[in-house]
Design a protein around this motif. Structure first.
Motif, PDB file in Angstrom:
ATOM      1  N   GLU A  17       0.833  -1.208   0.000  1.00  9.52           N
ATOM      2  CA  GLU A  17       0.000   0.000   0.000  1.00  9.52           C
ATOM      3  C   GLU A  17       0.867   1.258   0.000  1.00  9.52           C
ATOM      4  O   GLU A  17       1.694   1.461   0.884  1.00  9.52           O
ATOM      5  CB  GLU A  17      -0.906  -0.018   1.234  1.00  9.52           C
ATOM      6  CG  GLU A  17      -1.861   1.154   1.335  1.00  9.52           C
ATOM      7  CD  GLU A  17      -2.672   1.109   2.616  1.00  9.52           C
ATOM      8  OE1 GLU A  17      -3.179   2.162   3.031  1.00  9.52           O
ATOM      9  OE2 GLU A  17      -2.792   0.028   3.220  1.00  9.52           O
ATOM     10  N   ILE A  23      -2.900   3.889  -2.212  1.00 11.72           N
ATOM     11  CA  ILE A  23      -3.646   3.859  -0.958  1.00 11.72           C
ATOM     12  C   ILE A  23      -5.143   3.888  -1.241  1.00 11.72           C
ATOM     13  O   ILE A  23      -5.930   3.220  -0.574  1.00 11.72           O
ATOM     14  CB  ILE A  23      -3.230   5.047  -0.071  1.00 11.72           C
ATOM     15  CG1 ILE A  23      -1.805   4.818   0.471  1.00 11.72           C
ATOM     16  CG2 ILE A  23      -4.200   5.246   1.084  1.00 11.72           C
ATOM     17  CD1 ILE A  23      -1.258   5.964   1.272  1.00 11.72           C
ATOM     18  N   VAL A  26      -6.683   0.432  -1.922  1.00 12.85           N
ATOM     19  CA  VAL A  26      -6.855  -0.359  -0.704  1.00 12.85           C
ATOM     20  C   VAL A  26      -8.020   0.167   0.125  1.00 12.85           C
ATOM     21  O   VAL A  26      -8.873  -0.597   0.577  1.00 12.85           O
ATOM     22  CB  VAL A  26      -5.554  -0.360   0.121  1.00 12.85           C
ATOM     23  CG1 VAL A  26      -5.765  -1.086   1.450  1.00 12.85           C
ATOM     24  CG2 VAL A  26      -4.426  -1.017  -0.669  1.00 12.85           C
TER      25      VAL A  26
END
Length: 245
Positions: A17, A23, A26
């Motif tokens: 990540e 990011i 995720v």
């Protein structure tokens, strides 16, 4: 960027990540997938040994000897405790081992059904292939479970199954990612000296822990990542292509 003042690494250890993947993927895709299916998954599969084991680890992470002792103390059934704790942990983005195990079990169905397809930055797979061709051993160290890591890299958008590029995977069962001892354990398992391994991550605490353990480090600067402290004395990269190993 050629690695200067340090030997070229024999191994490269990658975070996921904020390093190989965004990011936002995720948090905006993978996490909601879990939360949307959590209650039904627990209702349908709580008796499965692997699901029960994840629940037991969640109880231990919460400070209880077992799921049953937690249930007796709180006077709530185990499934309700697990659901509530998972929701609480995910709301705070806690990197707990039991949580990550359960997330991986829920993601398993999504990846295998094609509902989930993993995101990586365009530079990631071509560069890793170059590293491997030059004899570099590449591995993953993520707070996500090893099972989830393998699902992720086995189902990449536009790339398909790229698991063969990685010779090893590590998660928090080897230790927390902000603890220098964890990286020493990784190096020992790998059979390399810490100085022979380059670790790439977007998190300052992880980079400092790896650096303290003797690893070479590079800070990953990707869109949407948390800004790193100006005082962090670590070389920064915006693409894996900047690492010529």
């Amino acid at each position: 960027m050629v690695l200067t003042n340090q030997p070229n690494p024999r191994g490269i250890l990658l975070d996921i990540e904020g390093t190989t993947s965004s990011i936002s993927f995720v948090h905006d895709v993978m996490f909601p997938y879990v939360l949307d299916r959590l209650e039904q998954f627990i209702a349908d599969h709580f008796s499965r040994p692997d699901v029960r084991a994840a629940g037991e680890q969640i109880a231990k992470d919460a400070g209880y000897e077992s799921l049953d002792s937690w249930s007796a103390t709180s006077r709530q059934p185990p499934p309700a405790l697990v659901i509530g704790e998972v929701q609480r942990l995910m709301a705070s983005d806690v990197k707990a081992t039991g949580l990550k195990s359960l997330q991986g079990l829920i993601w398993d169905g999504g990846f295998r059904s094609g509902q989930l397809v993993a995101h990586v930055y365009p530079d990631v797979i071509p560069t890793i292939k170059k590293w491997r061709k030059s004899g570099i051993d590449v591995r993953i160290y993520s707070s996500g479970s090893i099972a989830a890591q393998k699902l992720f890299f086995g189902h990449l958008a536009g790339e398909g199954d790229c698991l063969g590029l990685f010779t090893g995977h590590y998660d928090t069962t080897i230790g927390g990612k902000k603890e220098s001892e964890s990286y020493r354990r990784v190096a020992a398992d790998w059979g390399l000296a810490p100085a022979e391994i380059l670790f790439v991550s977007d998190i300052a605490g992880e980079l400092l822990a790896a650096q303290e353990a003797g690893f070479q480090v590079r800070a990953s600067l990707r869109p949407g990542n948390t800004e790193l402290p100006a005082t962090l004395d670590v070389p920064r990269i915006t693409s894996f292509a900047e690492i010529v190993a």
